[in-house]
Design an enzyme around this catalytic site. Structure first.
Site, short mmCIF file in Angstrom:
data_model
loop_
_atom_site.label_atom_id
_atom_site.label_comp_id
_atom_site.label_asym_id
_atom_site.label_seq_id
_atom_site.Cartn_x
_atom_site.Cartn_y
_atom_site.Cartn_z
N SER A 36 0.81 -1.22 0.00
CA SER A 36 0.00 0.00 0.00
C SER A 36 0.85 1.27 0.00
O SER A 36 2.01 1.26 0.42
CB SER A 36 -0.90 0.05 1.23
OG SER A 36 -1.68 -1.11 1.32
N GLN A 37 0.21 2.35 -0.43
CA GLN A 37 0.82 3.68 -0.39
C GLN A 37 1.24 3.98 1.07
O GLN A 37 0.47 3.68 2.00
CB GLN A 37 -0.26 4.65 -0.84
CG GLN A 37 0.11 6.10 -0.86
CD GLN A 37 -1.12 6.97 -1.11
OE1 GLN A 37 -2.26 6.51 -1.04
NE2 GLN A 37 -0.89 8.23 -1.41
#
Ligand code: SAH
Length: 235
Positions: A82-83
Site C-alpha cells: 500500500s501507499q
C-alpha cells in the site's frame, strides 16, 4: 598496479553503498514529512515506526528506487504494497499501545507487519499466497523481527489459537466484514478493514467492539487488492 586498482574499486563500491544507504534514509525522512505528517498523521508511535522501517527492503529489487514515492507498488504474485500514507493512516486508526497483540490479514511483503511490530509487542499475520507468506517470513526473520509470526492460509477465520486481539488490520478489500474477525477482537478493541463490492472503490471501515455493540465508522475511500477465499483462489 592491479592491486591499487583493486583497492580503488573496493573503496568506490563501499562509498557507493554508503551513499545509497544515506540516500534511502533521507528519502524516508522526506516521505514521513511530505506524505504523512503533511496529510495530518500525528500519532508519534506511527510516525516513529514509519521513519524506522526500511520500505526499500520490502519491494522487489527493480522497485527500490520508487520505494519512498507516494503510491502503492507491485510486490509480485499480482499483489501490491500500500501507499505509505495509507499504511500510516490505518496504523494510527488502531490507537495501538505497546502491550497490544495485533492480527494482520494480508501479509504481502511484510512491510505493514514490520511497521506494526515497531509499535506493539506481538504481531500475527496471515497471507493466503504461499509464495508471499514464505518470502515475508524469511525476510522478517533475517531482518531480526522476533515479534512477528507469519502464517500461510486464509485469514477469513482469523487465528483462533492466539485470539483475542487488541487490534486487527485487514489489508485486502473485503465485500463484508468476516464475523470470525469481529469475534476474535477484544472488547474495547479496534479493527480496520477496506469494505465494498468486488473490484470497486471501497470504504476503509473502523470497527470498534464495545461491550454490547459493534460500532462501525467509514473513514475514507480506498482501492485495495481483493480479499480472496481459499476455495476461490486459482492455483
Ligand atoms: N500488507 C501488505 C500488502 C497487502 S496486499 C504489505 O505491507 O505489503 C493484500 C494481501 O492480502 C495480498 O498479499 C493478498 O494475497 C492477501 N490476501 C487476500 N485475501 C486474503 C485472505 N483471505 N487471507 C490472507 N491474505 C489474503
Amino acid at each position: 598496479m592491479s592491486r591499487i586498482a583493486g583497492i580503488l574499486i573496493c573503496v568506490f563500491l563501499m562509498t557507493g553503498a554508503a551513499i545509497g544507504q544515506e540516500d534511502y534514509i533521507a528519502k524516508r525522512k522526506l516521505m514521513v514529512e511530505a506524505q504523512i505528517k503533511a496529510r495530518g498523521i500525528v500519532s508519534p508511535a506511527t510516525l516513529r515506526a514509519m521513519s524506522k522501517v526500511p520500505r526499500h527492503l520490502f519491494v522487489p529489487e527493480g522497485m527500490k528506487i520508487y520505494a519512498y514515492t507516494d503510491g502503492p507498488l507491485p510486490i509480485g504474485n499480482g499483489q501490491t504494497i500500500s501507499q505509505p500514507y495509507i499504511v500510516a493512516f490505518m496504523t494510527q486508526a488502531l490507537r495501538l499501545k505497546q502491550d497490544h497483540k495485533v492480527l494482520e490479514i494480508g501479509t504481502g511483503s511484510g512491510y505493514q507487519a514490520a511497521v506494526l511490530a515497531k509499535i506493539v509487542d506481538s504481531v500475527y499475520t496471515i497471507e493466503i499466497v504461499k509464495d508471499l507468506a514464505l518470502r515475508a517470513q524469511k525476510k522478517l526473520y533475517n531482518m531480526g523481527y522476533d515479534n512477528i509470526e507469519v502464517r500461510w492460509g486464509d485469514g477469513y477465520n482469523g487465528w483462533p489459537g492466539e485470539a483475542p486481539f487488541d487490534a486487527i488490520m485487514v489489508t485486502a478489500g473485503a465485500e463484508s466484514i468476516p464475523q470470525p474477525l469481529i469475534d476474535q477482537l477484544k472488547v474495547g478493541g479496534r479493527m480496520i478493514i477496506p469494505v465494498g463490492p468486488h473490484n470497486s472503490i471501497r470504504q476503509l471501515v473502523l470497527v470498534h467492539k464495545k461491550k454490547n455493540k459493534v460500532v462501525k465508522k467509514e473513514l475514507m475511500a480506498v482501492r485495495f487488492v481483493p480479499f480472496t477465499r481459499e476455495k476461490n483462489r486459482k492455483p
